[in-house]
Design an enzyme around this catalytic site. Sequence first.
Site, short mmCIF file in Angstrom:
data_model
loop_
_atom_site.label_atom_id
_atom_site.label_comp_id
_atom_site.label_asym_id
_atom_site.label_seq_id
_atom_site.Cartn_x
_atom_site.Cartn_y
_atom_site.Cartn_z
N ARG A 237 0.84 -1.21 0.00
CA ARG A 237 0.00 0.00 0.00
C ARG A 237 0.87 1.26 0.00
O ARG A 237 0.55 2.24 -0.67
CB ARG A 237 -0.95 -0.01 1.20
N LYS B 4 -2.58 7.06 1.29
CA LYS B 4 -2.28 7.32 2.70
C LYS B 4 -1.16 8.35 2.75
O LYS B 4 0.01 8.02 2.93
CB LYS B 4 -1.90 6.00 3.40
N GLU C 70 -15.91 6.63 6.14
CA GLU C 70 -15.14 5.91 7.17
C GLU C 70 -15.01 6.83 8.37
O GLU C 70 -15.67 7.87 8.44
CB GLU C 70 -13.77 5.51 6.63
N1 PXG Z 1 -8.95 4.93 7.43
C1 PXG Z 1 -8.02 5.86 7.64
C2 PXG Z 1 -8.28 7.26 7.18
C3 PXG Z 1 -6.81 5.52 8.25
O1 PXG Z 1 -5.87 6.44 8.44
C4 PXG Z 1 -7.61 3.25 8.47
C5 PXG Z 1 -8.78 3.65 7.83
C6 PXG Z 1 -7.43 1.81 8.83
O2 PXG Z 1 -6.51 1.20 7.96
P1 PXG Z 1 -5.55 0.01 8.44
O3 PXG Z 1 -4.78 -0.32 7.23
O4 PXG Z 1 -4.71 0.56 9.56
O5 PXG Z 1 -6.43 -1.07 8.90
C7 PXG Z 1 -6.60 4.20 8.68
C8 PXG Z 1 -5.32 3.80 9.37
C9 PXG Z 1 -3.23 6.86 14.30
C10 PXG Z 1 -3.31 5.66 13.40
O6 PXG Z 1 -2.10 7.24 14.68
C11 PXG Z 1 -4.15 5.69 12.32
C12 PXG Z 1 -4.20 4.60 11.45
C13 PXG Z 1 -3.46 3.49 11.68
C14 PXG Z 1 -2.60 3.47 12.78
C15 PXG Z 1 -2.52 4.57 13.67
O7 PXG Z 1 -4.27 7.44 14.62
N2 PXG Z 1 -5.04 4.73 10.39
#
Ligand code: PXG
Length: 299
Positions: free
Chosen positions: A58, A157, A190
């Site tokens: 990703r 991301k 989301e």
């Molecule tokens: N949506 C968004 C906008 C994200 O930033 C997810 C969904 C979930 O994706 P994953 O691949 O992690 O299942 C994310 C991921 C933090 C933090 O510091 C944020 C994420 C992951 C880890 C830590 O708030 N976001």
Amino acid sequence: MKGVPVLRMKIYIDGKFYTENNAKISVFDHGLLYGDGVFEGIRAYNGRIFRLEEHIDRLYLSAKAILLQIPFSKKETIDAVARTCAANKIRDGYIRLVVTRGVGNLGLNPFSCKKPTVVIIAGKIMLYPAKMYRKGLALITVPTMRMAPSALNPAIKSLNYLNNVLAKIEAIQGGVLEAVMLNHHGYIAECTGDNLFMVRSGLIVTPPTSAGALCGITRQVVFQLAREHLGLEVREENLTRYDVFSSDECFLTGTGAEIIPAVKLDGRTIGTGKPGKITMRLMEQFRELTTHEGYPIPK
Ligand code: PXG
């Protein structure tokens, strides 16, 4: 605490390790000046880095979308992440992998940046208090909408997280810990750092990525666990707030959050108001999977 040695973090920057105090990047880095870069948040459990290859894939797709050439092969990046975990003696932890456009001049033209900056931090994270995993989160829908795919596509991301930060502020000012973000059509996209799922009559439903949801790694794990371990169907559908109000269960997924139940949206109780049965089974299956799956951290 007295008598407890202070363990200094070793932070990886461009191939070298630095102590916390010395881990610095230039104020001319376009990651700082323009949020020009990409990142991943990754977890390690029990000495293994969970779904590392998927995170790296990703990251490279995000980088490709913003025309950023990561100066390493995927294998080298995987190796650098694993070495950073090893250097910090991480067995359970959180890894932040950041690739910025690098140092350039003050104009936003990214072509003035000669070399991307690669940073890896391996530490700890706790997004929500432990109690919320037992009782469930309350959510509100916030005014800040998810970015349209024709603007900055939420599938990327990127380091440009202001859209999510503003929504997070609105959630916290509204007295809850996480926000539901809608897209320009009024459908649920989301949350600020998590994907949203609901359960309706034994069917698990989540917004499609085309609704403005990140293609979450944990989201993919839930697809797999539901189908292969619980024998349940997962569908991607455009969802409205009403769909969640009238659902039986709701939960959020993310690397930081893992799987967390949500029991209230905009003052409406979801289902029984307690974490649902399917949610709890998924949480259990997820915990089990993370104990043995992943890329081994070298000793
Ligand atoms: N949506 C968004 C906008 C994200 O930033 C997810 C969904 C979930 O994706 P994953 O691949 O992690 O299942 C994310 C991921 C933090 C933090 O510091 C944020 C994420 C992951 C880890 C830590 O708030 N976001």
